[in-house]
Design a protein around this motif. Structure first.
Motif, PDB file in Angstrom:
ATOM      1  N   GLN A   1      14.563  67.844  70.070  1.00 25.89           N
ATOM      2  CA  GLN A   1      14.638  67.114  71.334  1.00 25.89           C
ATOM      3  C   GLN A   1      16.091  66.866  71.735  1.00 25.89           C
ATOM      4  O   GLN A   1      16.427  66.904  72.929  1.00 25.89           O
TER       5      GLN A   1
ATOM      6  N   ARG B   1      13.187  75.585  67.294  1.00 25.50           N
ATOM      7  CA  ARG B   1      11.843  75.869  67.802  1.00 25.50           C
ATOM      8  C   ARG B   1      11.110  76.840  66.874  1.00 25.50           C
ATOM      9  O   ARG B   1       9.934  76.655  66.571  1.00 25.50           O
TER      10      ARG B   1
ATOM     11  N   ARG C   1       2.472  71.092  65.004  1.00 27.65           N
ATOM     12  CA  ARG C   1       2.048  69.881  65.703  1.00 27.65           C
ATOM     13  C   ARG C   1       3.245  69.064  66.168  1.00 27.65           C
ATOM     14  O   ARG C   1       3.228  68.488  67.254  1.00 27.65           O
TER      15      ARG C   1
ATOM     16  N   ALA D   1       4.596  70.732  69.222  1.00 28.78           N
ATOM     17  CA  ALA D   1       3.794  70.449  70.418  1.00 28.78           C
ATOM     18  C   ALA D   1       4.129  69.077  70.986  1.00 28.78           C
ATOM     19  O   ALA D   1       4.247  68.909  72.208  1.00 28.78           O
ATOM     20  N   GLU D   2       4.303  68.088  70.114  1.00 22.95           N
ATOM     21  CA  GLU D   2       4.653  66.745  70.569  1.00 22.95           C
ATOM     22  C   GLU D   2       6.061  66.713  71.142  1.00 22.95           C
ATOM     23  O   GLU D   2       6.317  66.056  72.156  1.00 22.95           O
TER      24      GLU D   2
ATOM     25  N   ASP E   1       7.664  69.097  72.602  1.00 24.89           N
ATOM     26  CA  ASP E   1       7.718  69.786  73.880  1.00 24.89           C
ATOM     27  C   ASP E   1       7.171  68.918  75.021  1.00 24.89           C
ATOM     28  O   ASP E   1       7.449  69.183  76.198  1.00 24.89           O
ATOM     29  N   LYS E   2       6.394  67.908  74.663  1.00 27.26           N
ATOM     30  CA  LYS E   2       5.889  67.000  75.690  1.00 27.26           C
ATOM     31  C   LYS E   2       6.972  66.061  76.187  1.00 27.26           C
ATOM     32  O   LYS E   2       6.930  65.567  77.303  1.00 27.26           O
ATOM     33  N   GLY E   3       7.963  65.761  75.273  1.00 26.63           N
ATOM     34  CA  GLY E   3       9.000  64.798  75.600  1.00 26.63           C
ATOM     35  C   GLY E   3      10.166  65.387  76.367  1.00 26.63           C
ATOM     36  O   GLY E   3      10.291  66.584  76.503  1.00 26.63           O
TER      37      GLY E   3
END
Length: 358
Positions: free
Chosen positions: A321, A341, A350, A353-354, A356-358
């Protein structure tokens, strides 16, 4: 070092060696002139033991002691261990229920050392057997509780208190660990450390901080810098979660920047660094210091990997991030983001995936 498997191994050794063992043996670390070496004293008799030391007598009647922290192992098979306890241990592999009954008999009628050892080993065996028969779990709790009440600062007390707390609900575990911390000076550091970790898991930050401070005080008394900094790293993390970022950074940087933190005989120093760097990463991330956060998370991931910790994925995800936040400032961050990545996709999908949401 003093586990159920350890004692089963000792029992099997006694069977394999038959009459070859005629006395107790103690193996310990001895430090002299800045050098530490492993020493073995055999043909001795263990006369007493506790959470702080092991006393023994040599063949020429010399009475000696070894501090608990320096003890590697104690083997009483063929020496001061009674035949009844030896027979009970020999039953463990083939008839665990029979061994539990025999250990109960020794615990109620053996000599002082046998009583303590049998009580503790019975508790461990009950806990082990409860994996297949959950009805034995309450018996294991009673057995550990009985040990800690009878031998508050016994030789097996560290494992007994810890195991008891692990089997109890939070309120009872809190009482158990508090009792451990107060039972004896030799148990204060670990008791407070475990209590602090319990309070941290419950989100009771002020209580956790208090316990970690007590653990540090005890570690200073033991002149154990690694243990002191382990407690300080946890305190720093709890202080951050309690809303004091500046105070947390001071604590965490003390741990991460001290070149004297080096434990050649264990991994406590690396565990402390793993916790401290992870928390320091959080502190910088929350303040938008993404480059410093990245550096801390990468180091936190390394130490978590090195010590078999559980936060490697978390640290890599947060470092990823950071690179996303920084990739517009320099081309190197895009390359680092791509490498992270790939690593996350392979090892921690997992987490990726989390992230990439942020």
């Amino acid at each position: 070092m003093r586990t159920y498997r350890h004692f089963v191994a000792l029992a099997l050794m006694g069977v394999l060696l038959g009459g070859a063992l005629h006395a107790d043996r103690i193996t310990y670390l001895a430090t002299s002139g800045g050098k530490t070496e492993l020493k073995v004293e055999d043909r001795v008799a263990i006369t007493s033991w506790s959470a702080s030391k092991v006393d023994y007598e040599t063949a020429d009647k010399k009475k000696l002691s070894v501090a608990y922290k320096d003890v590697v192992s104690v083997d009483r098979t063929g020496g001061t261990m009674s035949q009844q306890l030896s027979d009970a241990l020999n039953l463990v592999g083939q008839d665990p229920r029979g061994a539990i009954a025999e250990l109960a008999a020794v615990a109620s009628g053996g000599n002082a050392l046998d009583k303590e050892e049998a009580t503790f080993l019975r508790a461990q065996l009950l806990e082990s057997e409860s994996n297949a028969d959950r009805s034995l779990l309450s018996e294991a709790v009673k057995a550990y509780d009985g040990y800690t009440k009878t031998w508050k600062a016994g030789y097996f007390a560290r494992d007994a208190y810890r195991s008891l707390a692990n089997l109890q609900p939070t309120a009872a575990a809190r009482t158990t660990l508090g009792n451990m911390a107060r039972a004896d000076a030799s148990l204060a550091r670990l008791g407070n450390q475990l209590l602090g970790e319990l309070e941290a898991r419950e989100g009771k930050w002020a209580e956790a901080i208090s316990a970690f401070k007590s653990a540090q005080t005890a570690a200073k008394g033991e002149k154990d810098l690694s243990a002191e900094y382990l407690a300080m790293a946890w305190e720093g993390w709890a202080t951050l979660r309690n809303g004091n970022t500046a105070g947390a950074k001071t604590l965490l940087e003390t741990v991460t920047e001290d070149p004297k933190l080096d434990d050649p005989s264990g991994t406590t120093d690396e565990i402390a660094l793993g916790i401290a760097f992870r928390a320091l990463g959080d502190a910088h991330f929350e303040g938008d210091g993404f480059q410093k956060a990245y550096d801390a998370y990468i180091k936190g991931a390394y130490y978590a990997w090195w010590t078999g910790g559980t936060t490697e994925g978390y640290c890599l995800g947060r470092a990823y991030q950071c690179t996303k936040k920084l990739e517009g400032t320099d081309a190197k961050w895009k390359k680092r983001r791509e490498k992270l990545r790939t690593a996350l996709a392979l090892g921690f999908p997992r987490v990726l995936a989390e992230a990439d949401k942020g």
